[in-house]
Design a protein around this motif. Structure first.
Motif, short mmCIF file in Angstrom:
data_model
loop_
_atom_site.label_atom_id
_atom_site.label_comp_id
_atom_site.label_asym_id
_atom_site.label_seq_id
_atom_site.Cartn_x
_atom_site.Cartn_y
_atom_site.Cartn_z
N UNK A 328 1.05 0.46 -0.10
CA UNK A 328 1.13 -0.93 -0.58
C UNK A 328 0.22 -1.78 0.30
N UNK A 329 0.12 -3.05 -0.07
CA UNK A 329 -0.51 -4.00 0.84
C UNK A 329 0.30 -4.01 2.13
N UNK A 330 -0.35 -4.23 3.27
CA UNK A 330 0.38 -4.21 4.55
C UNK A 330 1.62 -5.09 4.53
N UNK A 331 2.73 -4.51 5.03
CA UNK A 331 3.99 -5.25 5.12
C UNK A 331 4.86 -5.21 3.88
N UNK A 332 4.45 -4.45 2.84
CA UNK A 332 5.21 -4.45 1.58
C UNK A 332 5.75 -3.06 1.22
N UNK A 333 5.84 -2.17 2.19
CA UNK A 333 6.31 -0.81 1.90
C UNK A 333 7.75 -0.81 1.37
N UNK A 334 8.60 -1.68 1.88
CA UNK A 334 9.99 -1.72 1.42
C UNK A 334 10.05 -2.06 -0.06
N UNK A 335 9.22 -2.99 -0.51
CA UNK A 335 9.17 -3.34 -1.93
C UNK A 335 8.69 -2.15 -2.75
N UNK A 336 7.67 -1.45 -2.22
CA UNK A 336 7.16 -0.27 -2.91
C UNK A 336 8.21 0.80 -3.05
N UNK A 337 8.97 1.06 -1.98
CA UNK A 337 10.03 2.08 -2.05
C UNK A 337 11.07 1.71 -3.09
N UNK A 338 11.43 0.42 -3.17
CA UNK A 338 12.43 -0.02 -4.14
C UNK A 338 11.94 0.18 -5.57
N UNK A 339 10.68 -0.15 -5.83
CA UNK A 339 10.13 0.03 -7.19
C UNK A 339 10.09 1.50 -7.58
#
Length: 392
Positions: A328-339
């Motif tokens: 993901x864009x830096x700092x957005x891995x948690x959002x990526x994992x949720x999706x």
């Protein structure tokens, strides 16, 4: 020359890339499931969202890189996956060379709330190092599986291969004696050119029985999946890359294996067999036939594809690590994992419902196993029920 990457999201334009795409895949050489015959068939019949094929060209307009992807909206993000996701794809970029094409592809994909959810990627696959080094992406790699293979470079014939695998050699010796003793009419046919409609009709009863016994990949369950299979068979056959192995028992199709050839590699794609024929080890017999064919045709490697199954370990003498890549864009891995997790939960729920419906139907007796004489218990397993191993 500078490399420039563009996104191709129109289905007709993606189809127009077929010839260049195929030439690039052959030059790499890329695994067969990254070639347009497979990817475009999958998109045409099973794809969701929109195609997202990234093409990289040098200053002269030559295609030097391609990422066969698609994307779909999941809440506020766009989830990007390989074309053919979930159907055995071992992914990587297609690159003519490493001189800037991979960097251009990942740079072009950055932004727009995209999440790269790339499953079953070769750890050393083309483009993965460049993704991990890219300042535009924060990535997480998780070892997810293994892809076993058989190295045939120093093997003269199939007996020499089996000589290094004592348990297989003993198994085949017992099996051959039993088949001869019982007078079983068992034969194996190998073809490189087949009619897709005729082949799917001939394997339908076996596939259906195998799927009810051990639900895995219901490619003949709907018209869309069946059309995908027929398209793949036609496309791979036209490219002279399809090898079909059919095992017959008492004249009926008891098992089949579809292999795809690329350069000096033979890749297993789809193997199923009728549960009533389990005692004659149809999967192992077809593996032996494939190995013999590969050696005769100067194949260096048999790729057994994803899955560290016991029957694959009995044959293989090496493996590649497969990883899942989330970026993901830096700092957005948690959002990526949720999706990614939300899509997987929806998929597993649908799969569980399909398997439950299959079990209810089987118990209710509304669908019976196509007739085939039950076989004797397998060697060394007298008196105990046998089951088909996974056939990845």
């Amino acid at each position: 020359m500078a490399v420039h990457a563009t996104l191709v999201t129109d289905g007709t334009q993606v189809e127009g890339l077929r010839d260049e795409w195929d030439q690039l895949a052959l030059a790499q050489p890329a695994p067969p499931l990254l070639r347009p015959g497979f990817c475009l068939s999958w998109w045409r019949h099973l794809g969701r969202g929109r195609p997202l094929v990234v093409v990289a060209r040098d200053g002269g307009g030559r295609l030097v890189g391609l990422a066969p992807l698609h994307e779909r909206a999941v809440g506020p993000v766009r989830l990007v996956r390989w074309m053919g996701h979930g159907y055995g794809t071992l992914g990587e970029l297609l690159l003519a060379d490493r001189s800037g094409a991979a960097e251009a592809i990942w740079r072009r994909l950055a932004g727009d709330d995209r999440v790269l959810d790339l499953r079953q990627v070769r750890l050393d696959g083309a483009g993965i190092t460049e993704l991990r080094r890219s300042a535009a992406w924060e990535s997480q790699l998780t070892v997810s599986d293994a892809a076993p293979y058989i190295d045939l470079t120093r093997v003269g014939d199939v007996d020499e291969l089996l000589a290094t695998r004592r348990s297989l050699r003993k198994h085949f010796a017992r099996l051959d004696r039993i088949v001869e003793r019982d007078g079983r009419d068992l034969s194996i046919e190998i073809a490189e050119q087949v009619d897709a409609d005729e082949l799917t009709r001939s394997i339908a009863a076996t596939y259906d029985a195998a799927e009810r016994h051990h639900p895995r990949l219901p490619l003949l369950a709907t018209e869309a999946t069946a059309a995908f299979l027929r398209d793949c068979i036609t496309a791979m056959g036209a490219a002279e890359g399809l090898v079909v192995i059919v095992l017959r028992l008492e004249g009926e199709v008891a098992g089949f294996s579809l292999y795809l050839r690329t350069d000096a590699t033979l890749s297993g794609w789809l193997t199923r067999y009728h549960p009533a024929a389990a005692a004659v080890s149809p999967g192992q017999l077809m593996h032996r036939a494939a190995a013999a064919w590969a050696i005769d045709h100067h194949i260096d490697t048999i790729d057994l594809q994803i899955g560290d199954d016991a029957y694959k370990r009995r044959w293989s003498n090496g493996h590649l690590d497969a990883v899942d890549v989330l970026a993901t864009a830096p700092g957005r891995l948690a959002i990526g994992r949720s999706a990614s997790r939300s899509v997987e939960l929806a998929h597993h729920s649908k799969t569980a419902l399909r398997q439950l419906a299959s079990a209810v139907t089987r118990i209710g007796g509304r669908r019976s196993t196509p007739p085939m004489e039950p076989s004797d218990p397998p060697p060394g397993k007298a008196g105990r029920p046998s089951s088909s191993p996974p056939e990845r």
